[in-house]
Design an enzyme around this catalytic site. Structure first.
Site, PDB file in Angstrom:
ATOM      1  N   CYS A  54      21.442  26.755 -25.029  1.00 34.20           N
ATOM      2  CA  CYS A  54      20.197  26.044 -25.341  1.00 34.20           C
ATOM      3  C   CYS A  54      19.055  27.031 -25.585  1.00 34.20           C
ATOM      4  CB  CYS A  54      19.837  25.102 -24.191  1.00 34.20           C
ATOM      5  SG  CYS A  54      18.352  24.144 -24.519  1.00 34.20           S
ATOM      6  N   CYS A  58      13.921  27.100 -19.817  1.00 34.53           N
ATOM      7  CA  CYS A  58      13.670  26.490 -18.503  1.00 34.53           C
ATOM      8  C   CYS A  58      14.206  27.423 -17.407  1.00 34.53           C
ATOM      9  CB  CYS A  58      14.345  25.126 -18.435  1.00 34.53           C
ATOM     10  SG  CYS A  58      14.006  24.121 -19.899  1.00 34.53           S
ATOM     11  N   CYS A  61      17.523  26.705 -15.395  1.00 34.97           N
ATOM     12  CA  CYS A  61      18.715  26.153 -16.039  1.00 34.97           C
ATOM     13  C   CYS A  61      19.764  27.191 -16.431  1.00 34.97           C
ATOM     14  CB  CYS A  61      18.299  25.356 -17.269  1.00 34.97           C
ATOM     15  SG  CYS A  61      19.690  24.450 -17.983  1.00 34.97           S
ATOM     16  N   CYS A  98      25.989   8.859 -17.736  1.00 29.69           N
ATOM     17  CA  CYS A  98      24.879   9.656 -18.271  1.00 29.69           C
ATOM     18  C   CYS A  98      25.436  10.856 -19.045  1.00 29.69           C
ATOM     19  CB  CYS A  98      24.011  10.195 -17.144  1.00 29.69           C
ATOM     20  SG  CYS A  98      23.379   8.917 -16.073  1.00 29.69           S
ATOM     21  N   CYS A 129      23.239   6.170 -20.443  1.00 36.11           N
ATOM     22  CA  CYS A 129      22.062   7.032 -20.357  1.00 36.11           C
ATOM     23  C   CYS A 129      22.356   8.284 -21.164  1.00 36.11           C
ATOM     24  CB  CYS A 129      21.790   7.393 -18.895  1.00 36.11           C
ATOM     25  SG  CYS A 129      20.376   8.492 -18.693  1.00 36.11           S
ATOM     26  N   CYS A 189      13.998   7.260 -17.871  1.00 36.84           N
ATOM     27  CA  CYS A 189      14.437   7.939 -16.654  1.00 36.84           C
ATOM     28  C   CYS A 189      13.723   9.288 -16.654  1.00 36.84           C
ATOM     29  CB  CYS A 189      15.956   8.120 -16.693  1.00 36.84           C
ATOM     30  SG  CYS A 189      16.588   9.177 -15.377  1.00 36.84           S
ATOM     31  N   ARG A 267      16.409   8.299  -7.723  1.00 40.26           N
ATOM     32  CA  ARG A 267      17.756   8.886  -7.651  1.00 40.26           C
ATOM     33  C   ARG A 267      17.762  10.230  -6.936  1.00 40.26           C
ATOM     34  NH1 ARG A 267      20.087   9.365 -12.963  1.00 40.26           N
ATOM     35  NH2 ARG A 267      20.195   7.129 -12.799  1.00 40.26           N
TER      36      ARG A 267
HETATM   37  N1  SAM Z   1      18.365  19.521 -22.409  1.00 42.48           N
HETATM   38  C1  SAM Z   1      17.941  18.269 -21.953  1.00 42.48           C
HETATM   39  C2  SAM Z   1      16.607  18.320 -21.247  1.00 42.48           C
HETATM   40  O1  SAM Z   1      16.214  19.353 -20.786  1.00 42.48           O
HETATM   41  O2  SAM Z   1      15.968  17.264 -21.180  1.00 42.48           O
HETATM   42  C3  SAM Z   1      18.938  17.585 -21.044  1.00 42.48           C
HETATM   43  C4  SAM Z   1      19.693  18.325 -19.992  1.00 42.48           C
HETATM   44  S1  SAM Z   1      18.756  19.076 -18.667  1.00 42.48           S
HETATM   45  C5  SAM Z   1      19.987  20.043 -17.903  1.00 42.48           C
HETATM   46  C6  SAM Z   1      18.372  17.748 -17.563  1.00 42.48           C
HETATM   47  C7  SAM Z   1      17.610  18.044 -16.311  1.00 42.48           C
HETATM   48  O3  SAM Z   1      18.472  18.624 -15.335  1.00 42.48           O
HETATM   49  C8  SAM Z   1      16.460  19.005 -16.383  1.00 42.48           C
HETATM   50  O4  SAM Z   1      15.305  18.418 -16.885  1.00 42.48           O
HETATM   51  C9  SAM Z   1      16.277  19.401 -14.920  1.00 42.48           C
HETATM   52  O5  SAM Z   1      15.342  18.561 -14.287  1.00 42.48           O
HETATM   53  C10 SAM Z   1      17.666  19.211 -14.330  1.00 42.48           C
HETATM   54  N2  SAM Z   1      18.260  20.502 -13.950  1.00 42.48           N
HETATM   55  C11 SAM Z   1      18.732  21.445 -14.770  1.00 42.48           C
HETATM   56  N3  SAM Z   1      19.171  22.519 -14.079  1.00 42.48           N
HETATM   57  C12 SAM Z   1      18.958  22.254 -12.767  1.00 42.48           C
HETATM   58  C13 SAM Z   1      19.165  22.975 -11.554  1.00 42.48           C
HETATM   59  N4  SAM Z   1      19.687  24.207 -11.562  1.00 42.48           N
HETATM   60  N5  SAM Z   1      18.833  22.383 -10.389  1.00 42.48           N
HETATM   61  C14 SAM Z   1      18.300  21.139 -10.385  1.00 42.48           C
HETATM   62  N6  SAM Z   1      18.073  20.412 -11.497  1.00 42.48           N
HETATM   63  C15 SAM Z   1      18.385  20.956 -12.674  1.00 42.48           C
HETATM   64 FE1  SF4 Z   2      17.977  23.418 -22.359  1.00 43.69          FE
HETATM   65 FE2  SF4 Z   2      18.555  23.456 -19.764  1.00 43.69          FE
HETATM   66 FE3  SF4 Z   2      16.019  23.329 -20.556  1.00 43.69          FE
HETATM   67 FE4  SF4 Z   2      17.639  21.185 -20.927  1.00 43.69          FE
HETATM   68  S1  SF4 Z   2      16.991  22.032 -18.971  1.00 43.69           S
HETATM   69  S2  SF4 Z   2      16.186  22.062 -22.386  1.00 43.69           S
HETATM   70  S3  SF4 Z   2      19.579  22.252 -21.306  1.00 43.69           S
HETATM   71  S4  SF4 Z   2      17.440  25.039 -20.925  1.00 43.69           S
END
Ligand code: SAM
Ligand code: SF4
Ligand code: DTB
Length: 345
Positions: A54, A58, A61, A98, A129, A189, A267
């Site tokens: 991606c 973030c 992530c 989801c 979802c 959500c 949740r």
């Molecule tokens: N890429 C899309 C987005 O960011 O909306 C969807 C997938 S993203 C992985 C969905 C959510 O997972 C993120 O917004 C974050 O809140 C949560 N998330 C991701 N990595 C995480 C982690 N290591 N611990 C807790 N929550 C996490």
């Molecule tokens: Fe990409 Fe992870 Fe950020 Fe979702 S949370 S936008 S998968 S980097």
């Protein structure tokens, strides 16, 4: 039923956080049982339909190209494979499926397969979802047309902290997509992560942002950070373990979300693996009424169905039936006029 308040002030939310723990839990439990059966938990299953690679940065992530987490990038899964996984989840008692993609936003060429996934999962009687990143108005309309029940798009943290966690998009971008999802008539959500080294004030700002949206999200995931090696936040917390959120503060966040957004499903999302059953039980008492089941979240491990069934049995809690949650979804998607007509009948 009276509309829930969307005019919360930061001061009011800070005061809730400041309450003695027992008083906060008592108030949250009262609100919970006024709107939901307190022994019911809605079970959702997650599937990563497109993993890794991606472009967003973030800091939490494992799927960002900016992280060195070892997660391999894959292509979008085929529709048949996704539907097989959904059928397995339904067999395990899950009522919501989801599907998550590691995208900044979906490309138009991906949409036909995404639409087939939504339609196929819906035909199995499960709620659907999707979480695909930012959406254009047209994409939001296409998903609504396909019958998507929920779109997950987290605000993650407070507006003040946002830029320290993510630099490739803004909180405004996030709120814009949430607005398009709401306008298209899809249930929202939206939640975030606690335990990212944020302050109490950030947690106040996080709940405040959600609780003052034009409508509360129908579903509010509260994730505990899963610290992943090779991500900015995972590495930072490995070096400063004291920055990790304490579980009492986590339960407080759940309780304040429950009080301020009384009609929403709250949740208990990522991070349950590192929580004791007692902490999870406290979260249920504080008003959490939904969890992710199955042995994997998107890339991180999750407790697994057997462990969760045993925990729910020990706590005397039961899975929410799809018909109850579906009825809520259908009611909330109904134009206001229809709801009034039904009430008058
Ligand atoms: N890429 C899309 C987005 O960011 O909306 C969807 C997938 S993203 C992985 C969905 C959510 O997972 C993120 O917004 C974050 O809140 C949560 N998330 C991701 N990595 C995480 C982690 N290591 N611990 C807790 N929550 C996490
Ligand atoms: Fe990409 Fe992870 Fe950020 Fe979702 S949370 S936008 S998968 S980097
Ligand atoms: C949400 O708030 N939590 C889920 C879901 N929405 C998509 C994702 C949790 C991801 C946890 C880390 C991982 O599996 O990589």
């Amino acid at each position: 039923m009276a509309e829930p308040r969307t005019d919360w002030t930061r001061e009011e939310i800070a005061e809730l956080f400041d309450l003695p723990f027992t008083e906060l839990l008592f108030r949250a439990a009262e609100v919970h049982r006024a709107h939901f059966a307190p022994d019911e938990v809605q079970l959702s299953t997650l599937l990563s339909i497109k993993t890794g690679g991606c472009a967003e940065d973030c800091g939490y992530c494992s799927q960002s190209v900016h992280a060195d987490s070892g997660v391999k990038a894959t292509k979008l899964l085929g529709v048949q494979e996704v539907l097989q996984r959904a059928a397995q989840a339904a067999d395990q008692g899950s009522t919501r499926f989801c599907m998550g993609a590691a995208w900044r936003n979906p490309k138009d060429r991906d949409m036909p397969a995404i639409i087939e996934m939504v339609k196929g999962v819906r035909e199995m009687g499960m709620e659907t979802c999707m979480t695909l990143g930012m959406l254009t108005p047209k994409q939001a309309d296409m998903l609504a047309e396909a019958g998507l029940d929920y779109y997950n798009h987290n605000i993650d943290t407070s507006p003040e902290r946002y830029g320290e966690v993510i630099t490739t998009r803004t909180m405004e971008d996030r709120l814009d997509t949430l607005g398009e999802v709401r306008r298209a008539g899809i249930n929202v959500c939206s939640g975030g992560i606690v335990g990212m080294g944020e302050t109490r004030e950030d947690r106040v700002g996080f709940v405040h942002t959600l609780a003052t949206l034009p409508d509360h999200p129908q579903s509010v995931p509260v994730n505990a950070l899963v610290p992943v090696k090779g991500t900015v936040l995972g590495d930072m917390l490995a070096d400063t373990p004291l920055a990790k959120i304490d579980e009492i503060e986590f339960v407080r966040t759940v309780a304040v979300a429950r009080i301020t957004m009384p009609h929403s499903m709250v949740r208990l999302s990522a991070g349950r693996e590192s929580m004791s059953e007692m902490t999870q039980a406290m979260c249920f008492l504080a008003g959490a009424n939904s969890i992710f089941t199955g042995d994997k979240l998107l890339t991180a491990p999750n407790a697994g169905d057997d462990v969760d069934s045993a925990m729910l049995a020990r706590l005397g809690m039961r899975a929410m039936a799809v018909s109850e949650t579906r009825a809520d979804v259908e009611a909330s998607r109904m134009p206001a006029g229809c709801a009034k007509l039904e009430a008058a009948e």
